[in-house]
Design an enzyme around this catalytic site. Sequence first.
Site, PDB file in Angstrom:
ATOM      1  N   GLU A 172       0.831  -1.210   0.000  1.00  0.00           N
ATOM      2  CA  GLU A 172       0.000   0.000   0.000  1.00  0.00           C
ATOM      3  C   GLU A 172       0.865   1.261   0.000  1.00  0.00           C
ATOM      4  O   GLU A 172       0.835   2.060   0.945  1.00  0.00           O
ATOM      5  CB  GLU A 172      -0.964  -0.045   1.188  1.00  0.00           C
ATOM      6  N   HIS A 414     -18.712  -9.004   4.330  1.00  0.00           N
ATOM      7  CA  HIS A 414     -17.381  -8.514   4.689  1.00  0.00           C
ATOM      8  C   HIS A 414     -16.798  -9.374   5.795  1.00  0.00           C
ATOM      9  O   HIS A 414     -17.422  -9.557   6.835  1.00  0.00           O
ATOM     10  CB  HIS A 414     -17.451  -7.048   5.155  1.00  0.00           C
ATOM     11  N   HIS A 415     -15.615  -9.921   5.542  1.00  0.00           N
ATOM     12  CA  HIS A 415     -14.869 -10.677   6.550  1.00  0.00           C
ATOM     13  C   HIS A 415     -13.541  -9.990   6.799  1.00  0.00           C
ATOM     14  O   HIS A 415     -12.594 -10.201   6.040  1.00  0.00           O
ATOM     15  CB  HIS A 415     -14.559 -12.100   6.054  1.00  0.00           C
ATOM     16  N   GLU A 416     -13.449  -9.185   7.807  1.00  0.00           N
ATOM     17  CA  GLU A 416     -12.131  -8.662   8.207  1.00  0.00           C
ATOM     18  C   GLU A 416     -11.533  -9.689   9.163  1.00  0.00           C
ATOM     19  O   GLU A 416     -12.152 -10.042  10.168  1.00  0.00           O
ATOM     20  CB  GLU A 416     -12.292  -7.291   8.882  1.00  0.00           C
ATOM     21  N   HIS A 484      -8.585  -8.172   0.360  1.00  0.00           N
ATOM     22  CA  HIS A 484      -7.752  -6.982   0.593  1.00  0.00           C
ATOM     23  C   HIS A 484      -6.567  -7.354   1.488  1.00  0.00           C
ATOM     24  O   HIS A 484      -6.682  -8.245   2.331  1.00  0.00           O
ATOM     25  CB  HIS A 484      -8.568  -5.891   1.273  1.00  0.00           C
ATOM     26  N   GLU A 503      -7.108  -6.240  -3.486  1.00  0.00           N
ATOM     27  CA  GLU A 503      -6.601  -4.875  -3.291  1.00  0.00           C
ATOM     28  C   GLU A 503      -5.101  -4.942  -3.564  1.00  0.00           C
ATOM     29  O   GLU A 503      -4.669  -4.762  -4.692  1.00  0.00           O
ATOM     30  CB  GLU A 503      -6.928  -4.405  -1.880  1.00  0.00           C
ATOM     31  N   GLU A 509      -8.797   4.198  -0.396  1.00  0.00           N
ATOM     32  CA  GLU A 509      -8.816   4.490   1.049  1.00  0.00           C
ATOM     33  C   GLU A 509      -7.721   5.487   1.436  1.00  0.00           C
ATOM     34  O   GLU A 509      -7.914   6.321   2.322  1.00  0.00           O
ATOM     35  CB  GLU A 509      -8.700   3.199   1.870  1.00  0.00           C
TER      36      GLU A 509
HETATM   37  C1  NOJ Z   1      -8.671  -2.297   4.858  1.00  0.00           C
HETATM   38  C2  NOJ Z   1      -9.423  -2.423   3.579  1.00  0.00           C
HETATM   39  O1  NOJ Z   1      -8.624  -2.131   2.470  1.00  0.00           O
HETATM   40  C3  NOJ Z   1     -10.610  -1.500   3.679  1.00  0.00           C
HETATM   41  O2  NOJ Z   1     -11.312  -1.473   2.447  1.00  0.00           O
HETATM   42  C4  NOJ Z   1     -11.496  -1.939   4.808  1.00  0.00           C
HETATM   43  O3  NOJ Z   1     -12.542  -1.039   4.944  1.00  0.00           O
HETATM   44  C5  NOJ Z   1     -10.721  -1.981   6.121  1.00  0.00           C
HETATM   45  N1  NOJ Z   1      -9.529  -2.727   5.952  1.00  0.00           N
HETATM   46  C6  NOJ Z   1     -11.523  -2.605   7.244  1.00  0.00           C
HETATM   47  O4  NOJ Z   1     -11.718  -3.963   6.999  1.00  0.00           O
HETATM   48 CA    CA Z   2      -6.186  -1.899   2.460  1.00  0.00          CA
END
Ligand code: NOJ
Ligand code: CA
Length: 705
Positions: A172, A414-416, A484, A503, A509
């Site tokens: 990034e 969405h899976h963070e 991502h 990503e 972002e």
């Molecule tokens: C980083 C991701 O690139 C972004 O799109 C996301 O909103 C945040 N992480 C939270 O998961």
């Molecule tokens: Ca990111």
Amino acid sequence: MKHLLHTALFYFFVLQSANSQQLKSPNGKFIMEFTLQKDGTPSYSLNYKNKTVIKPSKLGLELKDDKKSLLNDFTVIDTKTTTFDETWKPVWGEVESIRNQYNELAVTLNQKGTDRQIIIRFRLFNDGLGFRYEFPAQKNLVYFVIKEERTQFVMTGDHTAFWIPGDYDTQEYDYTTSKLSEIRGLSEKAKTDNLSQTFFSPTGVQTSLMLKTADGLYINLHEAALINYSCMHLNLDDKNMIFESWLTPDEKGDKGYIQAPSHSPWRTVIVSDDAREILASKMTLNLNDPCKIEDTSWIKPIKYVGVWWEMISGKSTWSYTDEFPSVQLGVTDFSKAKPNSTHGANNANVKKYIDFAAANGFGGVLVEGWNEGWEDWFGHYKDYVFDFVTPYPDFDVKGLHEYAKSKGVKMIMHHETSGSVRNYERHMDKAYQFMKDNGYDAVKSGYVGSIIANGNNHYNQFMINHYQYAIEKAAEYKIMVNAHEAVRPTGICRTYPNLIGNEAARGTEYQAFGGSKPNHVTLLPFTRLIGGPMDYTPGIFEMDLSKFSPNNKSRVNSTIANQLALYVTLYSPLQMAADFPEHYNKFPDAFQFIKDVAVDWSESNYLEAEPGQYVTVARKAKGNNNWFIGNVNGYEPRTSNINFAFLEKGKKYTATIYADGKDANYKTNPQAYTVRKIQVTNTSKLSQLSAAGGGYAISVIENKK
Ligand code: NOJ
Ligand code: CA
């Protein structure tokens, strides 16, 4: 020896001796020469149109704790040459069909003293070279550990490079443009902050690396089909201008665990004297295996909106309450917690986005912050952060699914993982089943922060295998994946087209985290996108974030016309309209382009391109006669000259041109744009000005008779 005779039958293989062989590309423009040096070290060089691209460069692997590495003392025991030509149809893509044509040389080497064999396989295409190491099944080489891969790319001079710093955890970054000799001096400046980053060398850079020589050759170095191996970086010996592979290690410093039979990913060198051909190259996809998913009818390109930019820009929050300094899932009781007033993923707000999607023809709505755990999601060594199935009290999974369904819209999951891959793998089956039960067929996953279990980096072999596991497991559930912070793609979407996005670069972002360079988007197609599509999340119309998020002083370094162009210039089968409905409602005539633009294409023509300066592409929508053109422009205002010769002869079209307004500028006047209509045919020409950090978008719609 039998095979050596066999090769002479092909006119394009110039046989010299077993220790030195030439391979020509089908169009004759490239010559690759394989040479076994005096001490038995394999090497190769590459020529394009009689110019040296890669000087003689060593090949081999250094092994850990082994009596002898796979570097020298080899003899050639067999060579095999073949030619290949097929045309295949991607499930989605920039074009409808792709020609995969190459000449191949496979050299089998035997190591004196150890009696071990490796094969180096070269594929020479009309646009460049791919090669890989293969480790056939044998008794003297079964399990081994790679200390370092020693693949060289010896440069012919102090080229211009478009680079980001080598890092085991993130891509990034903004790109730096400099001479190779300047990388060392600029590397500190190139390292902007990230939640997880691990540098390894002041001359380390990442791939896909774009280079330009003083005499106008464009060279791209990357890899294809990164499977069960660690991600390759490049380290520059800046005295001698030699790049060498630098794999991502694990905690012990080990760089790869191999069990034969096996092979490395392909190392790729795409070359042209015309920058547009680098962008049009399909070599990376061609070096991947054909599609392994039998029924692909459920994989669909899609445009989407979402509850996302609100949180990124600081207007709302992922978290539901401000009451808990820490959260333990299953222990912390959210049902009694006092909601904050900023939680974005609440039913009313999500419905607003569903309504907006339905009214404007978007297929999907992404919602982040819907599940318990966001109060306390990164910054600690926390294994069990999310369970991926428990919503906050104000997010009604079933109700929202029904509501979206009634309006013909799909919810996007969405899976963070917050880097806790152990936790994600534990929950993955349940999480994917939960999606299916609730009508979701696409997931955006994320890997923010340091990887858990400790000692792993985002790009080591263990993690490469995790990302691959997630893609293949998702395919079993008929789920599309947009990952991502995962490793940058290497064309795997050919084999698993359910990988519809990644990503793995500096996305929109960062426009909310201080801004990106205005020419960033002219570089992404030459670098990050070489391996596959990016979920860049374009479409920001309000560039001054402080207007709605007072503490955010960041500005989006772009114009509205530039934002529109991104839907065409940054190819992806998944495109977000990332801004808020109210911002789109303010500029309905510009928003019209986002509504109209296609996401799947039968043809793509790169009309103009220069890394760091501009990219102009015209694409034809799949299934109809409509074209869409995008131009993104770097620091200097510039006039494009477009020739519409790509249109079908005899047909008439209405072109709607969304351009930068007079005095538009990414910094001082980003919202100035004009929309005008003209009639065009395949003999039309157009001169169009783009502002600094600007661009234009054009829809070209066939006139109804
Ligand atoms: C980083 C991701 O690139 C972004 O799109 C996301 O909103 C945040 N992480 C939270 O998961
Ligand atoms: Ca990111």
